[in-house]
Each structure stands twice: as structure tokens, then as C-alpha cells.
Design an enzyme around this catalytic site. Structure first.
Site, PDB file in Angstrom:
ATOM      1  N   GLY A 169       7.581   6.633 -19.947  1.00 57.07           N
ATOM      2  CA  GLY A 169       7.052   7.932 -20.172  1.00 57.07           C
ATOM      3  C   GLY A 169       5.592   7.887 -20.796  1.00 57.07           C
ATOM      4  O   GLY A 169       4.849   7.361 -20.101  1.00 57.07           O
ATOM      5  N   GLY A 170       5.398   8.564 -21.830  1.00 59.85           N
ATOM      6  CA  GLY A 170       4.009   8.776 -22.236  1.00 59.85           C
ATOM      7  C   GLY A 170       3.291   7.335 -22.691  1.00 59.85           C
ATOM      8  O   GLY A 170       2.111   7.286 -22.481  1.00 59.85           O
ATOM      9  N   GLY A 404     -21.022  -1.123   7.747  1.00 61.01           N
ATOM     10  CA  GLY A 404     -21.217  -0.275   6.382  1.00 61.01           C
ATOM     11  C   GLY A 404     -20.869  -1.134   5.103  1.00 61.01           C
ATOM     12  O   GLY A 404     -21.317  -1.019   4.086  1.00 61.01           O
ATOM     13  N   ALA A 405     -20.105  -2.408   5.217  1.00 56.69           N
ATOM     14  CA  ALA A 405     -19.487  -3.220   4.139  1.00 56.69           C
ATOM     15  C   ALA A 405     -20.936  -4.176   3.856  1.00 56.69           C
ATOM     16  O   ALA A 405     -21.208  -4.293   2.627  1.00 56.69           O
ATOM     17  CB  ALA A 405     -18.719  -4.001   4.599  1.00 56.69           C
TER      18      ALA A 405
END
Ligand code: HXC
Length: 514
Positions: A169-170, A404-405
Site C-alpha cells: 500500500g502506501g 538520434g542516439a
């Protein structure tokens, strides 16, 4: 001893027993240390000063009025690691399963405040069943208080989480906001909802280990940055990683004056790259030969293995290393690698660790799976992180730097300070095969002997583009170096850039493509 002293002594002893002997035995039987034992292993000997040992919750619902153990399930305080101040909290599973109620949360908040105000790292040792069910919404409020502090402290002081038991949970979201999450194999779990809830909602049958064990988070989800076989190894790793970090974002990482030479000879690097550009080699070996002996501390080493990230020392300087790994998926950048790299680059930049980038990358991974899952958005994270970083940035292109790399991997264009290439580097828009199939599509289609024409185009392309010299002519590469010169160039560069000042335009905050 006066009565009052013995009363205090009695209370202290009660506090030190947490949830009692049987629960401590159960903790030990599971191979786990108690919260106090963990703090002892974590900190320098006798350096721990506990705060709030006698805090108790004020709740009365669900019979809590009759169960008010001292400490309220969390041990908090301060001490030192390698002689430097740190703040720590350790959840005590023997008290209400380490679950978090109002008093427990307030103790953690107090420690976070002290760490932030005094500019020192905070270490959280988690072992908790989540929100204390009996305290209801007050527990949720307690979590929110912690999440807020973690967020405000982010980038100001290092925040390290060690997950040393169930975290449900939290309990998982505070670690998730922190900089590094370490887990222990076999005894630690992280999940938003446990296997029972999963089954009731989705009808999936899954074990706690598969759902949120250390292996799952180290390999599949990337939630864990590293995993260790037991509590002691995990705590020693926390101590070790702090060695690379400054106390806060205003300080520089310490330089170690004794810098051991690497495990090998510099000339070994000259023989590492295979003649055939499509043959893999292990970038870990390059790292081993470049960094101070045994100084590499991997981060996320089982997640997105096509990109290696980790801390190291070079000539005594602490650095962050980001390196494509040709031995895994040819070192391609995919979604996971981009996210992993971006987070690491931002962490290093936040805490003044120079970035050493080792580049051998064929590009971003093509395909529908990656495109539909948002490689554009995720790849942009890595690009953004490298662009934004103002720490010294040193790059070595060991082989491929395509498309692009090439731009993304700390190129000169995005403020790389020193960009080196090895003589066999290939800096081009794409690899020869792909390029000539686009440039010469029509000719190849009509050719009688397609194979030999393709070979001759490929040779021609390689001669023109598959080298570092066009980039060097444009000044995009500062120097083409022999591999064996690399360590020396990088260390001299780190010394030269030690006083680098570079600031980004003033803004509230950037809008990282999340
Ligand atoms: C109060 C809790 C508790 C909790 C465990 N205990 N979780 N008490 N609140 N959340 C108590 C148990 O009653 C037990 O008390 C002791 O801790 C040990 O628990 P066991 O179940 O016996 O241990 P184990 O078998 O090891 O299982 C551990 C566990 C399990 C996996 C953590 O206890 C569990 O599933 N707990 C609930 C987890 C959960 O769903 N939490 C989410 C809460 S909601 P005794 O007296 O017998 O020793 C949440 C939302 C926050 O956190 C959202 C914020 C964003």
C-alpha cells in the site's frame, strides 16, 4: 539507582524490545534483522542517537487504547556513516507489522525535516504492512505528509530506501519518490495491493515473490535499483553508495586522494573492440579498465541491460557512468533504457556528479511495440536529461554513434564538455546497410547482381561516413584518441572541469516529458 532512574531504565528496555520477544524471534526466523539491529549495522559504531523512543500513539479505536508500544513501530534518529552525518528511520515490523499511524508518521516527518534543514542524507529502512488499518484516514494523512517531505527533499539531499520486508500500500510510494531503492532477496516485497487483492480484482493467481519480490522489481519493473542476498549486504551497500555522494546539492562529492589504478593495463583497451562492427563486446570490460580499481557501483544492473549505469571513481573523482552495452540488444536505446538512463543522469546532475558517457549505440529500437508504447516520449526523457545537465560531461565514442542516439548520448551539441572518439568510431546518420538500401533503393532493385552492388555501395559508404573524422572536422569531437589514452584524458578532463559553472535559464521547473 534512584526510583526515577530505574523507571526510565525500565521504559527504555521495554522500548528496545519493540513488539516483544516472540515477534523478534519470528523476524529472526525469517532471516531478517530487527529495526534496531539494522540501524546498528548501517551506522558507524556507537554513532546512533535515537529520537522519539518513548513516543506512543494516541488512538483508541479497535482496542488500540490497550496496545501502546513505545516507539510506535519506527526507530528514528541520526548518526554517521564514514564519519559523515546521516539521518535514519527504520520501521519495526514487530510492532503492528511496521504499519504507519499518526505517531509513526510524525516521527518520520521529524527526521526528514532534520535531514533537510541540516543538509544530510536520509536513509529509510522499510518493513511495513502499510497504512495502520485501525487508525483509518489519519494513517493516509500521515503517508501524505511523508510523500510531501520526500518530494520537497528531492534533489536537495540524497534519499535512499532499503526495502527489508513486506511493503504494501502506501509504504511503497515514499521509497518510490526517493533516489535509490535497494531490496533484499527473498524477504522484501513491494506492491500497491497484495496477491489476495489482486486475485479478487483480476482473478490472477500470483505469489508475493512474483508480484513484487526483489527479482521482479530488479528485472521487470525497474522499481529496485539493486538487490542483495540479505539484510547485512543491503545495509553495507547503502554505506558504500554514500561514498560517491555529497551531503547535499550544494556540496561537491569528495575526491579520494589515493586513487588505485584500474584492474588491467590501459593497452588492453586497444584490443577490446572486434574488427567486425556487428560483433558484440562487453562494455563492462571497458569500464573495468577505465575506473579506479573495484570502484564501479552498478545501478539497475538487471534492468534494461542494454544501458549500463553506475557510480565509479576515476583518479579519485566520483563520477556517474552511462554506457551503452553492445553485449545486450546491441546496445540499442529502448523505452526501459531511456527511462533508466534519464533518471540516473538527473540524479547525478542533482548531486554534482560528473557524467562519463561511453557510447556504442546503433540507434533507438524500431518497431510497433516500442512506437505504440511511446519510445518517442520516453526517449525524449533521456535527451532532456542530458540536455538539462550542467555537471561536467565527458563522452567517449567507442564504436557506433548513429542517428538520434548520437545526439542524445551527451553529444557536443547538447553541451558535452569533452567529446572523444576512438579511431574505429562510426559517427553517422545510420549504419551502412540501412543507409544504402534507402539511398540506392532503385539501383539495387534493378541490378542483375544485387549482392555485389550492395557490397560496393556499403564499402563506399563506410569509407565516407563510418569514421570519426568528419565529426572531428566539424569540431563535434575534441580529439580522436587511442583507446589506451582514454583514462588519462578523462581524469585530466575531470580535473580541468572541476570548477565548471553553468546555469540553466531561471524557471519554476522544466516540463520533463513524463
Ligand atoms: C495494522 C497490521 C497491518 C496493517 C500487518 N499488521 N499489517 N496492523 N495495519 N496494515 C499486523 C498484523 O495484524 C500482525 O499483528 C502483524 O502486523 C504481522 O502481520 P502478519 O500478517 O502476521 O505478518 P505476515 O504474515 O508476515 O504478513 C505481512 C503482510 C500482511 C504481507 C504485510 O500483514 C498484510 O498483507 N498486511 C496488510 C497489507 C495491506 O494491504 N496494506 C495496505 C493498507 S492500505 P500481530 O498482532 O498478530 O503481530 C494503504 C493505503 C495507503 O497502505 C495509500 C497511501 C497512498
Amino acid at each position: 539507582m534512584t526510583d526515577r532512574h530505574s523507571d526510565l531504565d525500565h521504559r527504555r528496555r521495554e522500548a528496545s524490545l519493540g513488539g516483544g520477544k516472540s515477534r523478534i524471534d519470528r523476524q529472526h526466523d525469517q532471516g531478517k534483522l530487527t529495526a534496531r539491529e539494522r540501524v546498528t549495522v548501517l551506522l558507524d559504531e556507537k554513532s546512533f542517537v535515537e529520537l522519539g523512543q518513548l513516543v506512543r500513539h494516541q488512538s483508541t479505536d479497535y482496542g488500540l487504547a490497550d496496545q501502546r508500544p513505545y516507539g510506535d513501530g519506527v526507530v528514528t534518529g541520526y548518526g554517521t556513516i564514514h564519519g559523515r552525518p546521516v539521518y535514519v528511520y527504520a520501521q519495526d515490523f514487530t510492532v503492528f507489522g511496521g504499519s504507519l499511524g499518526r505517531a509513526h508518521a510524525s516521527k518520520i516527518v521529524q527526521i526528514l525535516d532534520l535531514a533537510l534543514q541540516n543538509g544530510a542524507p536520509i536513509i529509510g529502512l522499510s518493513d511495513s504492512g502499510g497504512a495502520r488499518i485501525q487508525e483509518g484516514v489519519v494513517s493516509l494523512g500521515g503517508y501524505a505528509d511523508i510523500f510531501l517531505k520526500n518530494t520537497l527533499a528531492s534533489g536537495v539531499i540524497p534519499q535512499i530506501s532499503a526495502i527489508m520486508g513486506p511493503c504494501a500500500g502506501g509504504a511503497v510510494y515514499s521509497p518510490a519518490i526517493t533516489d535509490l531503492v535497494f531490496m533484499v532477496q527473498g524477504t522484501s516485497y513491494m506492491f500497491v495491493t497484495g496477491p489476495d487483492v489482486v486475485h479478487s480484482v483480476t482473478q490472477e493467481e500470483v505469489t508475493a515473490e512474483d508480484l513484487g519480490g526483489a527479482e521482479t522489481h530488479a528485472q521487470r519493473s525497474g522499481v529496485a535499483h539493486a538487490v542483495y542476498p540479505n539484510d547485512v549486504a543491503c545495509l553495507e551497500a547503502v554505506r558504500a553508495v554514500l561514498n560517491y555522494l555529497p551531503q547535499n546539492c550544494e556540496e561537491q562529492p569528495a575526491i579520494h586522494t589515493s586513487a588505485p589504478s584500474p584492474a588491467g593495463y590501459p593497452s588492453d583497451l586497444d584490443h577490446l573492440i572486434p574488427e567486425n562492427p556487428n560483433k558484440p563486446y562487453d562494455m563492462h570490460e571497458v569500464i573495468r579498465l577505465l575506473v579506479d580499481r573495484n570502484s564501479f557501483f552498478p545501478v539497475h544492473d538487471r534492468f534494461a541491460r542494454n544501458l549500463i549505469c553506475g557510480f565509479a571513481r576515476m583518479g579519485g573523482h566520483a563520477v556517474g557512468i552511462v554506457a551503452n552495452q553492445p553485449a545486450h540488444l546491441a546496445g540499442v536505446l529502448d523505452i526501459d533504457a531511456s527511462i533508466k538512463g534519464a533518471r540516473f543522469v538527473r540524479f547525478c546532475d542533482a548531486f554534482n556528479l560528473p557524467l562519463v558517457t561511453l557510447e556504442d549505440v546503433p540507434g533507438f529500437l524500431p518497431g510497433t511495440d516500442q512506437e505504440w508504447r511511446g519510445i518517442i516520449r520516453h526517449g525524449a526523457k533521456l535527451l532532456y536529461a542530458f540536455c538539462e545537465a550542467t555537471v561536467p560531461k565527458l563522452t567517449v565514442i567507442t564504436r557506433k554513434a548513429y542517428g538520434g542516439a548520437y545526439d542524445v548520448m551527451s553529444s557536443k551539441h547538447i553541451r558535452g564538455d569533452l567529446n572523444y572518439a576512438w579511431p574505429n568510431a562510426e559517427i553517422a546518420v545510420m549504419g551502412a546497410k540501412g543507409a544504402i538500401r534507402i539511398l540506392h533503393r532503385a539501383e539495387l532493385k534493378q541490378a542483375a547482381d544485387r549482392a555485389s552492388l550492395e557490397e560496393s555501395f556499403t564499402r563506399d559508404y563506410r569509407e565516407r561516413f563510418s569514421n570519426p573524422y568528419i565529426a572531428a572536422e566539424h569540431g563535434y569531437i575534441d580529439e580522436v584518441i587511442y583507446p589506451q589514452q582514454t583514462r588519462e584524458r578523462l581524469i585530466r578532463g575531470l580535473n580541468m572541469l572541476r570548477n565548471k559553472v553553468l546555469t540553466n535559464p531561471r524557471k519554476k521547473h522544466g516540463n520533463l516529458p513524463l
